[in-house]
Design an enzyme around this catalytic site. Structure first.
Site, PDB file in Angstrom:
ATOM      1  N   ALA A 101       0.918  -1.178  -0.046  1.00  0.00           N
ATOM      2  CA  ALA A 101      -0.042   0.030  -0.107  1.00  0.00           C
ATOM      3  C   ALA A 101       0.949   1.287  -0.122  1.00  0.00           C
ATOM      4  O   ALA A 101       1.711   1.474   0.756  1.00  0.00           O
ATOM      5  CB  ALA A 101      -0.909   0.174   1.146  1.00  0.00           C
ATOM      6  N   SER A 102       0.740   2.007  -0.738  1.00  0.00           N
ATOM      7  CA  SER A 102       1.328   3.250  -1.052  1.00  0.00           C
ATOM      8  C   SER A 102       2.964   3.087  -1.227  1.00  0.00           C
ATOM      9  O   SER A 102       3.258   2.215  -1.812  1.00  0.00           O
ATOM     10  CB  SER A 102       1.031   4.261   0.178  1.00  0.00           C
TER      11      SER A 102
END
Length: 334
Positions: A101-102
């Site tokens: 994530a990210s």
């Protein structure tokens, strides 16, 4: 080692999951984790000229103090996540899938052997400096509301951007500094529950587009290996066939959709989800995503509430790791 039919799914969180003293209890008690953290810190000191351990484990700051420096926060998350992965490998626990994530995608790619640790450190040093110097200030707010609530609000759509859909009743929005007051007043007036993430930039939004060219330039300088295990990005919500500057940019610019990503794995049988992020937020999201009758399991390792050893023991027990290995702590065998 995966002695059950469930594949190991390692989950890597990004900016916003960091805090001072993250992993301190495990650092003080687990020989493997301390060794990997120390080795990482020596690499950072050689490349960047400062010690991350001195920053993260500074006795003059508290867990609740803001830790939002784009450079040191990003590197610290990477340090913790890669050290946890290496520690689990010492117990013969390895990923069958990884979810990034990210900025967590950098650690996920390192775990999948697309990037070396040194390449990841260099990338995040450049990334942190670019965002620190060239991206405007802002906030990210976690809101306990649905995406429909956001879309039905002309004010939110005008003054912010949807950055993440965690699950049905949890979203994150990004706001440039000049719009923060208007948005927060609206949320309070509407009685929406919200909390600011410990970041100083409006990631995953149009307000970071100004750095896209610089960002891709540094990522174009790297040769990426093919992943050794399937890599999921929470923006693309699918397996990445290869890692590229475009996929890494998308991971920090696009809207994250965690629930949709998890559904891809559940559709092929689920897994043993292992949150290797600092705060265990992804495991918390899973509580609202997985049905009660799901055969999947979820484990977190770290928490701001210092449960690292207990959480590790729970995972090791589930994996039926040899008890001698699981007792190996700093300095001696228990």
């Amino acid at each position: 080692m995966n002695i059950s039919s469930l594949p190991n799914v390692f989950m890597f969180s990004g900016q916003g999951s960091q805090y001072y003293h993250m992993g301190r209890d495990l650092f003080d008690s687990n020989h493997f984790f301390k060794r990997h953290m120390t080795d990482f810190d020596e690499q950072v000191e050689a490349l960047a000229g400062f010690s991350l351990l001195d920053t993260v484990y500074n006795n003059n700051v508290k867990v609740v103090d803001p830790f939002s420096d784009p450079l040191k926060a990003g590197l610290s998350i990477y340090m913790v996540e890669t050290s946890l992965v290496k520690m689990l490998a010492d117990y013969d626990i390895r990923p069958d899938y990884v979810i990034g994530a990210s900025l967590g995608l950098v650690a996920a790619c390192t775990s999948a052997q697309c990037l070396s640790q040194e390449q990841g450190i260099r990338l995040l040093i450049d990334h942190g400096n670019i965002f620190k110097e060239n991206c405007q200030e802002g906030k990210m707010l976690a809101i306990l509301e649905s995406v429909e609530t956001y879309n039905q609000s002309p004010l939110l759509c005008e003054y912010s951007e949807l950055a993440a859909i965690n699950f049905n009743k949890s979203i994150v929005i990004s706001i440039p500094y000049q719009n923060v007051s208007v948005v927060e007043k609206y949320l309070k007036r509407s009685n929406y529950s919200f909390q600011a993430l410990p970041v100083s930039k409006p990631y995953h939004s149009q307000w970071m587009d100004a750095v896209q060219g610089r960002y891709k330039k540094i990522y174009n300088s790297i040769n990426y290996s093919r992943p050794s295990v399937p890599v999921f990005c929470t923006v693309a919500t699918e397996v990445l066939d290869s890692i590229s500057p475009d996929s890494l940019w998308t991971s920090v610019r696009g809207c994250m959709q965690f629930e949709k990503t998890i559904k891809c794995i559940e559709d092929v049988g689920g897994g043993r989800y292992i949150d290797v992020g600092p705060s265990g937020t992804m495991v918390n999201f899973l509580k609202y995503i997985l049905p009660n009758n799901a055969k999947s399991k979820a484990f977190q390792l770290l928490s701001p509430f210092k449960k690292g050893n207990k959480n590790l023991d729970s995972l090791l027990n589930d994996c039926q790791v040899n008890s001698v290995n699981s007792s190996y702590v700093v300095g001696e065998l228990r």
